[in-house]
Scaffold this active site. Structure first.
Site, mmCIF file in Angstrom:
data_model
loop_
_atom_site.group_PDB
_atom_site.id
_atom_site.type_symbol
_atom_site.label_atom_id
_atom_site.label_comp_id
_atom_site.label_asym_id
_atom_site.label_seq_id
_atom_site.Cartn_x
_atom_site.Cartn_y
_atom_site.Cartn_z
ATOM 1 N N GLY A 46 0.845 -1.181 0.000
ATOM 2 C CA GLY A 46 0.000 0.000 0.000
ATOM 3 C C GLY A 46 0.882 1.233 0.000
ATOM 4 N N GLN A 51 3.065 9.955 1.285
ATOM 5 C CA GLN A 51 4.348 9.258 1.460
ATOM 6 C C GLN A 51 5.341 9.593 0.349
ATOM 7 O OE1 GLN A 51 2.366 5.208 2.148
ATOM 8 N NE2 GLN A 51 4.188 5.107 3.410
ATOM 9 N N CYS A 103 5.718 0.294 7.960
ATOM 10 C CA CYS A 103 5.400 1.390 7.042
ATOM 11 C C CYS A 103 6.655 1.753 6.262
ATOM 12 C CB CYS A 103 4.918 2.588 7.849
ATOM 13 S SG CYS A 103 4.467 4.005 6.838
ATOM 14 N N LEU A 104 6.503 1.951 4.969
ATOM 15 C CA LEU A 104 7.652 2.332 4.143
ATOM 16 C C LEU A 104 8.254 3.660 4.603
ATOM 17 C CD1 LEU A 104 6.249 1.455 0.603
ATOM 18 C CD2 LEU A 104 8.020 0.217 1.835
ATOM 19 N N HIS A 145 -4.802 1.792 7.177
ATOM 20 C CA HIS A 145 -3.453 2.342 7.352
ATOM 21 C C HIS A 145 -3.215 3.471 6.339
ATOM 22 C CE1 HIS A 145 1.067 1.626 8.062
ATOM 23 N NE2 HIS A 145 1.044 2.412 7.003
ATOM 24 N N GLU A 146 -3.638 3.234 5.090
ATOM 25 C CA GLU A 146 -3.425 4.242 4.042
ATOM 26 C C GLU A 146 -4.325 5.467 4.279
ATOM 27 O OE1 GLU A 146 -0.857 3.784 2.419
ATOM 28 O OE2 GLU A 146 -0.656 1.672 2.915
ATOM 29 N N HIS A 149 -2.815 7.759 6.633
ATOM 30 C CA HIS A 149 -1.775 8.612 6.031
ATOM 31 C C HIS A 149 -2.375 9.895 5.467
ATOM 32 C CE1 HIS A 149 2.027 6.548 6.238
ATOM 33 N NE2 HIS A 149 1.552 5.428 5.723
HETATM 34 ZN ZN ZN Z 1 2.442 3.607 5.909
#
Ligand code: ZN
Length: 183
Positions: A46, A51, A103-104, A145-146, A149
């Site tokens: 995702g 991000q 998370c990236l 989660h997205e 963000h």
């Molecule tokens: Zn994330």
């Protein structure tokens, strides 16, 4: 397509409430394509626009289908690409469950996050057409989660026991929002 840089919490864009997508023009299509490319390149499952330092309400998600375990775990949802603009949670299940998230934007860390097991999201596809998606399990977790963000919320804000990812977990990791237990 371009692989975009993924920003980390020292960049304030990650903490901002993102703006609604209002034009689904060529520039937006390029952003979506680049986000898909970036997610694939980083083995993420995702990725939300903030991000990659773009403060717009859009995310992409795709559960892996490249192993038998993944196909077994994710069933029909394995490999399906989702692009959701202007998402809104319209239903959440009472049933909640804890899962391990990463998370990236926060490489090397994981934590336990309790979230509703199933959600229904209304939003728009990449061309602006209305869509409604019901998700449960890992897909519901990724969507939430997205969505967080887009509101400047990171999993470390709501997780318990945030901890460095162990090397063996890293190997087993299935992606952004690297959910170490999903394998
Ligand atoms: Zn994330």
């Amino acid at each position: 397509m371009t692989v975009l840089d993924i920003i980390q919490p020292d960049n304030p864009v990650l903490r901002r409430k993102a703006r609604r997508v209002s034009t689904f023009d060529r520039r937006f299509q390029k952003l979506v394509d680049d986000m898909i490319e970036t997610m694939q390149e980083t083995h993420g499952i995702g990725l939300a626009a903030p991000q990659v330092a773009v403060s717009q309400r859009v995310f992409v998600a795709r559960l892996p289908d490249d192993s038998e375990e993944a196909r077994e775990e994710f069933g029909e949802q394995a490999g399906v690409l989702y692009v959701i603009a202007n998402p809104k949670l319209v239903r959440v299940s009472k049933e909640a469950e804890e899962g391990v998230e990463g998370c990236l934007s926060i490489p090397g860390f994981i934590g336990d996050v309790e979230r509703p097991h199933a959600v229904t999201i209304k939003g728009q596809d990449r061309h602006g057409a209305a869509l409604r998606v019901r998700a449960e399990g890992w897909l519901a977790r990724v969507f939430q989660h997205e969505l967080d963000h887009l509101n400047g919320i990171l999993f470390i804000d709501i997780a318990t026991d945030v901890r460095p990812m162990e090397e063996d977990e890293e190997e087993e990791e299935i992606g952004e929002e690297s959910m170490a237990e999903a394998d």
